[in-house]
Design a protein around this motif. Structure first.
Motif, mmCIF file in Angstrom:
data_model
loop_
_atom_site.group_PDB
_atom_site.id
_atom_site.type_symbol
_atom_site.label_atom_id
_atom_site.label_comp_id
_atom_site.label_asym_id
_atom_site.label_seq_id
_atom_site.Cartn_x
_atom_site.Cartn_y
_atom_site.Cartn_z
ATOM 1 N N ARG A 72 0.731 -7.235 24.984
ATOM 2 C CA ARG A 72 -1.025 -7.828 25.049
ATOM 3 C C ARG A 72 -1.584 -6.834 24.130
ATOM 4 N NH1 ARG A 72 0.358 -8.342 30.573
ATOM 5 N NH2 ARG A 72 -0.659 -6.132 31.154
ATOM 6 N N SER A 73 -1.112 -6.104 23.207
ATOM 7 C CA SER A 73 -1.953 -5.226 22.212
ATOM 8 C C SER A 73 -2.506 -5.949 20.974
ATOM 9 C CB SER A 73 -0.782 -4.199 21.523
ATOM 10 O OG SER A 73 -0.397 -3.334 22.524
ATOM 11 N N THR A 74 -3.201 -5.624 20.342
ATOM 12 C CA THR A 74 -3.816 -6.229 19.054
ATOM 13 C C THR A 74 -3.564 -5.298 17.893
ATOM 14 O OG1 THR A 74 -6.210 -5.571 19.588
ATOM 15 C CG2 THR A 74 -5.347 -7.720 20.478
ATOM 16 N N LEU A 75 -3.242 -5.815 16.828
ATOM 17 C CA LEU A 75 -3.245 -5.034 15.496
ATOM 18 C C LEU A 75 -3.985 -6.117 14.301
ATOM 19 C CD1 LEU A 75 0.631 -4.203 15.115
ATOM 20 C CD2 LEU A 75 -1.210 -2.715 15.732
ATOM 21 N N ASP A 76 -4.395 -5.350 13.494
ATOM 22 C CA ASP A 76 -5.408 -5.997 12.588
ATOM 23 C C ASP A 76 -4.502 -6.089 11.458
ATOM 24 O OD1 ASP A 76 -7.138 -7.012 10.584
ATOM 25 O OD2 ASP A 76 -8.650 -5.091 10.828
ATOM 26 N N PRO A 77 -3.957 -7.272 11.132
ATOM 27 C CA PRO A 77 -3.042 -7.524 9.835
ATOM 28 C C PRO A 77 -3.734 -7.251 8.455
ATOM 29 C CG PRO A 77 -3.915 -9.737 10.706
ATOM 30 C CD PRO A 77 -4.505 -8.545 11.726
ATOM 31 N N ARG A 78 -5.011 -6.943 8.444
ATOM 32 C CA ARG A 78 -5.550 -6.500 7.063
ATOM 33 C C ARG A 78 -5.411 -5.221 7.030
ATOM 34 N NH1 ARG A 78 -9.091 -10.535 5.299
ATOM 35 N NH2 ARG A 78 -9.891 -11.952 7.014
ATOM 36 N N GLN A 79 -5.112 -4.311 7.953
ATOM 37 C CA GLN A 79 -4.721 -2.945 7.691
ATOM 38 C C GLN A 79 -3.477 -2.355 7.700
ATOM 39 O OE1 GLN A 79 -7.571 -0.698 7.671
ATOM 40 N NE2 GLN A 79 -8.757 -2.836 7.974
ATOM 41 N N SER A 80 -3.099 -1.302 7.178
ATOM 42 C CA SER A 80 -1.857 -0.908 6.926
ATOM 43 C C SER A 80 -1.823 0.825 7.454
ATOM 44 C CB SER A 80 -1.385 -0.675 5.467
ATOM 45 O OG SER A 80 -0.193 0.007 5.144
ATOM 46 N N PRO A 81 -0.749 0.964 8.178
ATOM 47 C CA PRO A 81 0.553 0.359 8.604
ATOM 48 C C PRO A 81 0.570 -0.672 9.488
ATOM 49 C CG PRO A 81 0.422 2.363 9.531
ATOM 50 C CD PRO A 81 -0.726 2.526 8.774
ATOM 51 N N GLY A 82 1.441 -1.643 9.484
ATOM 52 C CA GLY A 82 1.462 -2.600 10.545
ATOM 53 C C GLY A 82 2.371 -2.243 11.530
ATOM 54 N N LEU A 83 2.433 -1.042 11.896
ATOM 55 C CA LEU A 83 3.462 -0.661 13.226
ATOM 56 C C LEU A 83 2.555 0.433 13.615
ATOM 57 C CD1 LEU A 83 6.295 -0.021 14.401
ATOM 58 C CD2 LEU A 83 6.311 1.795 12.696
ATOM 59 N N HIS A 84 2.473 0.254 15.180
ATOM 60 C CA HIS A 84 1.887 1.115 16.181
ATOM 61 C C HIS A 84 2.785 1.558 17.214
ATOM 62 C CE1 HIS A 84 -2.646 0.118 15.373
ATOM 63 N NE2 HIS A 84 -2.031 0.267 14.204
ATOM 64 N N HIS A 116 0.922 -1.171 -0.012
ATOM 65 C CA HIS A 116 -0.090 0.040 0.111
ATOM 66 C C HIS A 116 0.907 1.298 0.061
ATOM 67 C CE1 HIS A 116 -3.883 -1.851 1.206
ATOM 68 N NE2 HIS A 116 -3.048 -2.928 1.459
ATOM 69 N N GLU A 117 0.296 2.423 -0.216
ATOM 70 C CA GLU A 117 0.832 3.810 -0.233
ATOM 71 C C GLU A 117 1.039 3.883 1.189
ATOM 72 O OE1 GLU A 117 2.056 5.522 -2.814
ATOM 73 O OE2 GLU A 117 1.620 4.047 -3.897
ATOM 74 N N PRO A 118 2.325 4.624 1.578
ATOM 75 C CA PRO A 118 2.518 5.132 3.227
ATOM 76 C C PRO A 118 1.424 5.723 3.778
ATOM 77 C CG PRO A 118 4.410 5.668 1.888
ATOM 78 C CD PRO A 118 3.054 5.503 0.495
ATOM 79 N N ALA A 119 1.272 5.329 4.989
ATOM 80 C CA ALA A 119 0.105 6.175 5.879
ATOM 81 C C ALA A 119 0.626 6.456 6.956
ATOM 82 C CB ALA A 119 -1.127 5.009 5.930
ATOM 83 N N PRO A 120 0.013 7.416 7.729
ATOM 84 C CA PRO A 120 0.577 7.829 9.287
ATOM 85 C C PRO A 120 0.644 6.667 10.053
ATOM 86 C CG PRO A 120 -0.917 9.397 8.409
ATOM 87 C CD PRO A 120 -1.094 7.920 7.443
ATOM 88 N N VAL A 121 1.577 6.562 10.876
ATOM 89 C CA VAL A 121 1.702 5.485 12.138
ATOM 90 C C VAL A 121 0.828 5.968 13.269
ATOM 91 C CG1 VAL A 121 3.230 4.057 13.632
ATOM 92 C CG2 VAL A 121 3.889 4.796 11.385
ATOM 93 N N PRO A 122 0.013 5.055 13.881
ATOM 94 C CA PRO A 122 -0.854 5.392 15.058
ATOM 95 C C PRO A 122 0.311 5.678 16.217
ATOM 96 C CG PRO A 122 -2.131 3.685 13.747
ATOM 97 C CD PRO A 122 -0.411 4.039 13.059
ATOM 98 N N LEU A 123 0.477 6.646 16.778
ATOM 99 C CA LEU A 123 1.190 6.867 18.038
ATOM 100 C C LEU A 123 0.516 7.750 19.058
ATOM 101 C CD1 LEU A 123 4.003 7.459 19.254
ATOM 102 C CD2 LEU A 123 4.091 9.863 18.393
ATOM 103 N N GLN A 124 0.340 6.565 20.219
ATOM 104 C CA GLN A 124 -0.295 7.363 21.435
ATOM 105 C C GLN A 124 0.674 7.818 22.298
ATOM 106 O OE1 GLN A 124 -2.245 4.024 23.383
ATOM 107 N NE2 GLN A 124 -3.005 5.353 25.069
ATOM 108 N N VAL A 125 0.526 8.952 22.748
ATOM 109 C CA VAL A 125 1.464 9.703 23.739
ATOM 110 C C VAL A 125 0.701 9.764 25.074
ATOM 111 C CG1 VAL A 125 2.637 11.764 24.226
ATOM 112 C CG2 VAL A 125 2.468 10.849 21.826
#
Length: 444
Positions: A108-120, A75-84
């Motif tokens: 113990r986090s969860t990530l949806d492998p169907r979604q991009s980006p695959g980094l939080h 996929h095209e680049p998308a912003p990485v979710p960053l929680q502060v």
């Protein structure tokens, strides 16, 4: 968006696809790395560096499309979710304890492998000069080596954002190029030769499977637990000296100790253990992020070994021969279809052991004023990292000299006391290797 054929690890994930709630594509099948960061952090620069990381490594924006003929889609680049967030002033425990708890929370986090980006990412601040940064990836898009590459690259990209200079990073070969090269090698004449080697090498042997305390259910309903252990600098320093004496490396000595442990558990001397390798058989892929790792079977005959030093030498020779013929595990299983049958027995489950050294040239990255990787002290984590099945025994030699280990298991299969007993025996074996490698190895 572009689509490309799968790598062998991605094919393995798809072969164990149990939907979105279990198996390799479950949201809980994640990896987490946490850094203790000192000094002020420029949050905007960090956010930009995370986005730069997704631009640099395509795998972070790649989704495995689980169709009738699966493929990877970039996929095209998308912003990485960053929680502060800030640590509440009334949160109990020392900062070191809280930092370890934050690593547990990230795992113990969860990530949806169907979604991009695959980094939080999660940045948790104690104050302006002390924080924990956790990076979370889905295991279908990363591995242990890759996570360390990502941390190194993030630190360089952050410095570039802060200073305005170019990031001092090597060129990167993208994961889709690794997948193409892997397929070409496995399907070529060298792959055929290696398959014949494995057919001969593993003839008549069965994989070591962990004896369980109860029948293994078809699908687990309880969360995984983990027994964590740490081996100190003194023992690991002596292990390093022994490795040098035997013309090998520390991971090989650690695998030799695991061979002794397998004997103490199963009583075998001719044994095959399922090991996790980096899968990076070519140096050009050292900086590639993605699930490059591979599973390789080490068959070691300890019957002629008289001492622990002999076990190290035997394991060394097997490792050299094995890694010279490394091919994807699926090809090995096709060549030796009876190899994995013990994993199907009701009171046994598969066991994978991996040693995860830092990539060459990748030490502890410097982020902001300074950073150190967080790892767990000896403990039994009630809810550990989630894995689809079996027992995962991982070990991490750290730049500071210690070794941290984590054994993940399910309480529906095994009691924590059973696993703690194994880790205790393993640490005893390492101490014996460190202090008296000439002693008899079977006295357990």
């Amino acid at each position: 968006m572009s689509r490309f054929p799968l790598s062998s690890p991605q094919q393995l994930w798809c072969s164990g696809d149990q939907g979105d709630q279990a198996g390799f594509f479950a949201g809980a099948f994640v990896m987490a790395t946490a850094l203790r960061v000192t000094g002020p952090i420029d949050v905007d620069a960090l956010r930009g560096a995370l986005d730069d990381l997704v631009v640099r490594h395509e795998i972070l924006r790649t989704v495995v499309q689980r169709t009738a003929e699966p493929f990877q889609q970039v996929h095209e680049p998308a912003p990485v979710p960053l929680q502060v967030r800030d640590v509440p002033a009334d949160r109990p425990g020392s900062r070191d304890t809280i930092a370890e708890e934050l690593l547990n929370e990230a795992e113990r986090s969860t990530l949806d492998p169907r979604q991009s980006p695959g980094l939080h990412a999660v940045l948790t601040r104690f104050d302006d000069d002390d924080a924990v940064l956790a990076l979370i990836t889905h295991h279908t898009g990363s591995d242990e080596w890759s996570n360390r590459v990502l941390v190194r690259d993030l630190a360089a990209l952050y410095r570039a954002r802060v200073t305005g200079a170019e990031a001092a990073l090597p060129p990167v070969v993208q994961y889709r190029e690794f997948a193409a090269a892997q397929r070409a090698a496995a399907d070529g004449p060298d792959g055929e030769t290696a398959a014949k080697f494995w057919q001969d090498k593993l003839s008549g042997v069965r994989i070591f499977a962990v004896p369980t305390d109860r029948d293994v259910p078809e699908r687990h309903h309880e969360p995984y637990s983990a027994v964590n252990f740490v081996v100190g600098r003194d023992v690991m320093g002596a292990i390093g000296d022994l490795a040098a004496q035997e013309r090998t490396d520390v991971p090989t000595v650690l695998l030799a100790a695991f061979n002794v442990l397998v004997h103490s558990v199963a009583g075998t001397t001719d044994q095959a253990i399922d090991t996790l390798t980096t899968g990076r058989t070519e140096a050009r892929f050292d900086d590639t992020a993605g699930p490059v790792m591979n599973f390789v079977v080490l068959r070691t005959d300890l019957g002629r070994c008289a001492s622990l030093r002999d076990v190290v030498a035997a394991t060394r020779d097997v490792c050299r021969e094995t890694y010279a013929n490394e091919i994807p595990i699926q090809h090995i299983e096709r060549a030796v279809p009876e190899l994995m049958t013990p994993n199907d027995e009701p009171r046994k489950t598969n066991c994978i052991v991996g040693v995860f050294p830092h990539p060459s040239g990748v030490g502890t990255p410097v982020l902001a004023g300074g950073s150190t990787e967080i790892y767990k002290r000896p403990s039994v984590t009630p809810v550990g990292p989630w894995i689809p099945h079996g027992v995962a025994w991982g070990m991490h030699p750290h730049p500071g000299g210690e070794l941290s280990g984590c054994v993940q298991f399910n309480t529906e299969d095994l009691d924590a006391s059973t696993v703690s007993g194994w880790t205790g025996t393993y640490q005893s074996i390492l101490r014996d290797l460190a202090t008296d490698p000439g002693r008899t190895w079977t006295a357990r």
